[in-house]
Structures are given as structure tokens and as C-alpha cells.
Design a protein around this motif. Structure first.
Motif, mmCIF file in Angstrom:
data_model
loop_
_atom_site.group_PDB
_atom_site.id
_atom_site.type_symbol
_atom_site.label_atom_id
_atom_site.label_comp_id
_atom_site.label_asym_id
_atom_site.label_seq_id
_atom_site.Cartn_x
_atom_site.Cartn_y
_atom_site.Cartn_z
ATOM 1 N N SER A 104 0.837 -1.232 0.004
ATOM 2 C CA SER A 104 -0.026 -0.093 0.103
ATOM 3 C C SER A 104 0.873 1.483 -0.054
ATOM 4 O O SER A 104 0.389 2.227 -0.598
ATOM 5 C CB SER A 104 -0.820 -0.145 0.975
ATOM 6 O OG SER A 104 -1.968 -0.855 0.893
ATOM 7 N N VAL A 105 1.943 1.255 0.787
ATOM 8 C CA VAL A 105 2.859 2.578 0.716
ATOM 9 C C VAL A 105 3.495 2.647 -0.774
ATOM 10 O O VAL A 105 3.165 3.738 -1.196
ATOM 11 C CB VAL A 105 4.073 2.298 1.625
ATOM 12 C CG1 VAL A 105 5.156 3.234 1.544
ATOM 13 C CG2 VAL A 105 3.687 2.354 3.165
ATOM 14 N N THR A 106 3.668 1.776 -1.526
ATOM 15 C CA THR A 106 4.160 1.541 -2.883
ATOM 16 C C THR A 106 3.110 2.258 -3.611
ATOM 17 O O THR A 106 3.390 3.096 -4.453
ATOM 18 C CB THR A 106 4.709 0.366 -3.256
ATOM 19 O OG1 THR A 106 5.737 -0.106 -2.493
ATOM 20 C CG2 THR A 106 5.175 0.432 -4.759
ATOM 21 N N TYR A 107 1.923 1.638 -3.621
ATOM 22 C CA TYR A 107 0.736 1.978 -4.316
ATOM 23 C C TYR A 107 0.268 3.232 -4.294
ATOM 24 O O TYR A 107 -0.180 4.026 -5.313
ATOM 25 C CB TYR A 107 -0.278 0.914 -4.332
ATOM 26 C CG TYR A 107 -0.096 -0.429 -4.995
ATOM 27 C CD1 TYR A 107 1.156 -0.663 -5.610
ATOM 28 C CD2 TYR A 107 -1.066 -1.230 -5.120
ATOM 29 C CE1 TYR A 107 1.390 -1.828 -6.350
ATOM 30 C CE2 TYR A 107 -0.871 -2.509 -5.823
ATOM 31 C CZ TYR A 107 0.326 -2.748 -6.295
ATOM 32 O OH TYR A 107 0.583 -4.212 -7.040
ATOM 33 N N LEU A 108 0.539 4.024 -3.069
ATOM 34 C CA LEU A 108 0.166 5.331 -2.657
ATOM 35 C C LEU A 108 0.862 6.074 -3.666
ATOM 36 O O LEU A 108 0.525 7.071 -4.322
ATOM 37 C CB LEU A 108 0.008 5.623 -1.315
ATOM 38 C CG LEU A 108 -0.902 4.977 -0.497
ATOM 39 C CD1 LEU A 108 -0.520 5.270 1.090
ATOM 40 C CD2 LEU A 108 -2.229 5.627 -0.610
ATOM 41 N N TYR A 109 2.319 6.069 -3.654
ATOM 42 C CA TYR A 109 2.934 6.740 -4.353
ATOM 43 C C TYR A 109 2.911 6.612 -5.805
ATOM 44 O O TYR A 109 3.113 7.410 -6.722
ATOM 45 C CB TYR A 109 4.603 6.387 -4.181
ATOM 46 C CG TYR A 109 5.044 7.156 -2.840
ATOM 47 C CD1 TYR A 109 5.455 8.539 -2.835
ATOM 48 C CD2 TYR A 109 4.923 6.744 -1.551
ATOM 49 C CE1 TYR A 109 5.714 8.975 -1.780
ATOM 50 C CE2 TYR A 109 5.364 7.156 -0.356
ATOM 51 C CZ TYR A 109 5.704 8.530 -0.462
ATOM 52 O OH TYR A 109 6.061 8.908 0.863
ATOM 53 N N LEU A 110 2.503 5.350 -6.341
ATOM 54 C CA LEU A 110 2.299 5.103 -7.608
ATOM 55 C C LEU A 110 0.943 5.654 -8.146
ATOM 56 O O LEU A 110 0.544 5.283 -9.240
ATOM 57 C CB LEU A 110 2.599 3.633 -8.121
ATOM 58 C CG LEU A 110 3.852 3.152 -7.719
ATOM 59 C CD1 LEU A 110 3.812 1.515 -7.924
ATOM 60 C CD2 LEU A 110 4.988 3.698 -8.813
ATOM 61 N N LYS A 111 0.175 5.961 -7.130
ATOM 62 C CA LYS A 111 -1.241 6.503 -7.264
ATOM 63 C C LYS A 111 -2.105 5.328 -8.163
ATOM 64 O O LYS A 111 -2.819 5.570 -8.937
ATOM 65 C CB LYS A 111 -1.203 7.625 -8.112
ATOM 66 C CG LYS A 111 -0.591 8.939 -7.360
ATOM 67 C CD LYS A 111 -0.637 10.003 -8.283
ATOM 68 C CE LYS A 111 0.211 11.204 -7.502
ATOM 69 N NZ LYS A 111 0.438 12.415 -8.203
#
Length: 139
Positions: A104-111
């Protein structure tokens, strides 16, 4: 570095847990959420290049699931967990606090869309619960 803890792991149990975790992926990403996952990633499945390198991806993902299963086996041994209920708790702890959080941290940055967070995060949560239950109950 002291690696003696590796000799205390039951490698057959680790292998079976990793296979179960990996097998979940075939159901999760085909029958259950495959179409939605492909749509979220905007993958054109009619493009021949979409399937290139699949063997390496599958082997690599199995290796990582084996590593996760070995780490779970280490925790099972250190915490002296011996019941399926303990496996559920351990799998939920590691799945939510490590895998889902990192995804989720990664996907937040990747939007990335929330649905993709949920599909990928819950796969690892359920996979780690299955692996941990196998490792705790099969002693």
C-alpha cells in the motif's frame, strides 16, 4: 552472521507452505480477481509481449514465497506456536503489518486504485495465513 537457525527449520514444511501460498495465486489472479487485476494494470492480454518472461516471473515469485514461508517457520519455532489458530494470528500479523503495508505504501506513491491495493494486499494476507497455519499445525 550466525545462520544456525536455518538448520532448525523443517524444510519440507516450508516447501509445502510455499507451494500452498503460490497455488493460491493461481486461483486468486485467474478465477477470482484476474480480469479486474488486468484492468487495473491496463494490460492488453492480446499483446504477445504481455506474456513474455512469465516463467521467470513465476519462478521468482515462488522463490520469494519460499523465503516468506521460511521466515514464518522461523517465527513459528521461536514463538513456539502449535495450533492452527496461532497460524491464523501470525499470518494476519505478518500479512497486514508487513506485506499489505509495504504494498500500500508503494501503491500510494504510484497512485494505484484502491481496488488494486485490496486485491494484492489480501492475496498476501490470505497466503501468509495459509502458510502459517500449515507451519503451526503440521508439527
Amino acid at each position: 552472521m550466525d545462520t544456525s537457525f536455518l538448520s532448525n527449520l523443517n524444510w519440507l514444511h516450508v516447501l509445502v507452505a510455499a507451494v500452498a501460498y503460490f497455488a493460491l495465486g493461481s486461483v486468486w489472479y485467474s478465477a477470482l480477481f484476474g480480469k479486474k487485476w488486468v484492468a487495473y494494470h491496463k494490460i492488453n492480454m492480446t499483446d504477445p509481449s504481455a506474456r513474455q518472461g512469465m516463467a521467470a516471473i513465476m519462478i521468482g515469485s515462488f522463490v520469494w514465497m519460499f523465503i516468506v514461508s521460511a521466515a514464518l517457520a522461523f517465527l513459528v519455532g521461536k514463538l513456539n506456536l502449535v495450533s492452527a489458530a496461532s497460524g491464523v494470528k501470525l499470518g494476519l500479523l505478518t500479512g497486514i503489518c508487513f506485506s499489505a503495508a509495504a504494498i500500500s505504501v508503494t501503491y500510494l506513491y504510484l497512485k494505484r486504485p484502491l481496488g488494486l491495493h485490496l486485491i494484492d494486499s489480501f492475496y498476501h494476507i490470505v497466503g501468509q495465513v495459509i502458510a502459517a497455519v500449515i507451519l503451526c499445525a503440521w508439527r
